[in-house]
Design an enzyme around this catalytic site. Structure first.
Site, short mmCIF file in Angstrom:
data_model
loop_
_atom_site.label_atom_id
_atom_site.label_comp_id
_atom_site.label_asym_id
_atom_site.label_seq_id
_atom_site.Cartn_x
_atom_site.Cartn_y
_atom_site.Cartn_z
N ASP A 230 -66.27 -32.50 -52.14
CA ASP A 230 -66.89 -31.68 -53.19
C ASP A 230 -68.02 -32.47 -53.86
O ASP A 230 -68.00 -32.71 -55.05
CB ASP A 230 -65.84 -31.24 -54.24
CG ASP A 230 -65.21 -32.41 -54.99
OD1 ASP A 230 -65.25 -33.56 -54.47
OD2 ASP A 230 -64.71 -32.21 -56.11
N THR B 77 -61.69 -35.64 -50.14
CA THR B 77 -62.09 -36.34 -51.36
C THR B 77 -62.39 -35.36 -52.50
O THR B 77 -63.13 -35.67 -53.43
CB THR B 77 -63.32 -37.25 -51.10
OG1 THR B 77 -64.39 -36.44 -50.59
CG2 THR B 77 -62.99 -38.35 -50.13
N HIS C 103 -64.67 -43.80 -56.40
CA HIS C 103 -63.35 -43.37 -55.93
C HIS C 103 -63.32 -43.01 -54.44
O HIS C 103 -62.55 -43.54 -53.65
CB HIS C 103 -62.89 -42.13 -56.70
CG HIS C 103 -62.97 -42.23 -58.18
ND1 HIS C 103 -62.00 -42.82 -58.94
CD2 HIS C 103 -63.92 -41.79 -59.06
CE1 HIS C 103 -62.32 -42.74 -60.23
NE2 HIS C 103 -63.47 -42.12 -60.33
N ASP C 104 -64.15 -42.01 -54.09
CA ASP C 104 -64.00 -41.37 -52.78
C ASP C 104 -64.33 -42.29 -51.62
O ASP C 104 -63.77 -42.16 -50.52
CB ASP C 104 -64.87 -40.11 -52.72
CG ASP C 104 -64.41 -39.06 -53.71
OD1 ASP C 104 -63.24 -39.12 -54.14
OD2 ASP C 104 -65.22 -38.18 -54.06
N ASP D 95 -68.39 -38.77 -53.63
CA ASP D 95 -68.26 -38.13 -52.31
C ASP D 95 -69.52 -38.43 -51.47
O ASP D 95 -69.43 -38.67 -50.26
CB ASP D 95 -68.17 -36.60 -52.43
CG ASP D 95 -67.05 -36.13 -53.32
OD1 ASP D 95 -66.02 -35.69 -52.81
OD2 ASP D 95 -67.22 -36.20 -54.54
N ASN E 275 -65.87 -30.64 -58.10
CA ASN E 275 -66.76 -31.20 -59.12
C ASN E 275 -67.76 -30.17 -59.62
O ASN E 275 -68.17 -30.19 -60.78
CB ASN E 275 -67.54 -32.39 -58.54
CG ASN E 275 -66.67 -33.60 -58.30
OD1 ASN E 275 -65.75 -33.85 -59.06
ND2 ASN E 275 -66.96 -34.34 -57.25
N PHE F 235 -58.08 -35.65 -61.35
CA PHE F 235 -58.85 -34.41 -61.22
C PHE F 235 -58.57 -33.64 -59.91
O PHE F 235 -58.30 -32.43 -59.95
CB PHE F 235 -60.35 -34.73 -61.33
CG PHE F 235 -61.23 -33.53 -61.17
CD1 PHE F 235 -61.39 -32.60 -62.20
CD2 PHE F 235 -61.91 -33.29 -59.98
CE1 PHE F 235 -62.19 -31.48 -62.06
CE2 PHE F 235 -62.72 -32.16 -59.83
CZ PHE F 235 -62.87 -31.26 -60.87
N ASN F 236 -58.66 -34.30 -58.75
CA ASN F 236 -58.55 -33.56 -57.48
C ASN F 236 -57.21 -32.84 -57.35
O ASN F 236 -57.14 -31.73 -56.82
CB ASN F 236 -58.73 -34.51 -56.29
CG ASN F 236 -60.17 -34.98 -56.13
OD1 ASN F 236 -61.09 -34.37 -56.66
ND2 ASN F 236 -60.35 -36.08 -55.42
C1 BDR Z 1 -62.16 -37.62 -58.18
O1 BDR Z 1 -62.64 -36.53 -58.96
C2 BDR Z 1 -64.03 -36.35 -58.74
O2 BDR Z 1 -64.69 -36.33 -59.97
C3 BDR Z 1 -64.50 -37.48 -57.88
O3 BDR Z 1 -65.45 -37.01 -56.92
C4 BDR Z 1 -63.24 -37.98 -57.20
O4 BDR Z 1 -63.01 -37.31 -55.99
C5 BDR Z 1 -61.74 -38.73 -59.13
O5 BDR Z 1 -60.72 -38.29 -59.98
CA CA Z 2 -64.71 -35.93 -54.93
#
Ligand code: BDR
Ligand code: CA
Length: 341
Positions: A41, A155, A270-271, A46, A70, A196-197
């Site tokens: 996303d 991701t 993160h991703d 990402d 996102n 979040f994801n």
């Molecule tokens: C995740 O949430 C999104 O904001 C980032 O792309 C990442 O995948 C981190 O919590």
């Molecule tokens: Ca992401």
């Protein structure tokens, strides 16, 4: 507080691999690259994950699927196409998938990524269009055509992956592993409890975590230790003319959220840790653990409930990231950026 010290110690278990009957992610090699599907996303991090994956000879990117997360689906799809143009790889197929979670409306993250989902530097215009096929169908086709077991690398929210498993069950046995960014053993980011994801689509996450397919969960415990500090970002920005300045701009924008929220003079990516782990497994320390998804909780919906001390006796369903070799990760990313020239 701000600084350049990695936050907190990594999680330590008496024996990280004690419950380990779960197969680890298969490795790729330049002469036998691992077939992967990137489900994303984009999103600043990402985008970096895509660039890293496309730069590595150990991986063969079969296609990219996009999901609302996102930002809304139209934007995440356009961004994926723009990132492919930046990478000089408009030949890679992009399929748009779920615009919203399995239940309820989509909730996006403009406070982290800006309204477009990727505020900051200008990305080049797309040089290709998304294919007409719905992402779960396209993923099934990519997996069937791969000729060998495939690794899925989600991701974003897990909606597309859940739909793939439910609507195309025959491909399950051809999925060797799912290496995802999501969840947390400790703190959340979008709520005190949830990352979040997973929070965007807990029902989808539950389908994926209960699927029986070996998983690796790269959660906030690891990714909040994958910080690129400002001086390292500047080196990345100067590493080649093609993608370096854009990545530098992406990380600068992404840092502003993390600086406001955590006080870091740097940003996690993160991703990209999922991809880094497939390229160089030793960069991330993991333990095989049981992970359940909270779909109900009054305060905890979307939490990944990780049986860190193995009190349930349930067999592990996921390799859960505990810590990262941050310097090794930064070096891998810098090399990837430089490789674009
Ligand atoms: C995740 O949430 C999104 O904001 C980032 O792309 C990442 O995948 C981190 O919590
Ligand atoms: Ca992401």
């Amino acid at each position: 507080m701000s600084g350049t010290a990695a936050p907190g110690p990594g999680i330590v278990l008496v024996d990280d691999q004690a419950a380990g009957t779960l197969p680890p992610p298969p490795g790729g090699a330049p002469d036998r690259p691992l077939p992967v599907v990137l489900d994303c996303d984009p999103g600043h991090d990402d985008a970096v994950a895509i660039l890293l994956a496309l730069s590595r000879p150990e991986l063969r990117v079969l296609g990219i699927s996009t999901v609302g997360g996102n930002a809304v689906l139209e934007r995440t799809t356009e961004t994926a196409l723009r990132v492919l143009a930046l990478a000089g790889r408009p030949d890679v197929e992009v399929a748009a998938g779920a615009a919203h979670p399995l239940e309820g409306p989509l909730r996006t993250a403009p406070h982290v990524h800006g309204e477009s989902g990727i505020e900051g530097p200008e990305l080049p215009p797309p040089e290709s269009a998304a294919i007409a096929e719905f992402a779960p169908a396209a993923m099934a086709r990519w997996i069937e055509a791969a000729g060998e077991p495939v690794v899925l690398v989600p991701t974003g929210p897990l909606t597309n992956i859940a739909l793939l498993l439910e609507e195309h069950p025959s491909v399950r046995e051809r999925i060797a592993h799912i290496c995802l960014m999501g969840g947390s053993i400790t703190e959340g980011n979008i709520t005190p409890a949830a990352e979040f994801n997973i929070w965007v689509d807990p029902e989808a996450a539950e389908i994926v975590f209960d699927s029986g397919i070996p998983l690796t969960m790269i959660g906030l415990d690891v990714t909040h230790r994958s910080i690129v500090w400002e001086p390292e970002r500047e080196v990345m920005a100067r590493a080649g003319d093609r993608v370096g300045p854009v990545v530098g701009g992406l990380l600068a924008f992404f840092q502003s959220f993390h600086e406001r929220t955590y006080g870091w003079a740097g940003t996690p990516i993160h991703d990209a840790v999922t991809v880094a782990h497939l390229v160089a497994p030793e960069l991330v320390r993991t333990a095989a653990l049981d992970v359940r998804i909270e779909t109900q909780g009054r305060f905890t919906r979307g939490r990944t409930v990780v049986d860190l001390r193995r009190v349930t006796g349930r067999p592990p369903n996921a390799h859960v990231g505990l810590d990262i070799d941050r310097a090794g990760f930064v070096a891998l990313l810098t090399e990837a950026i430089r490789s674009y020239g």
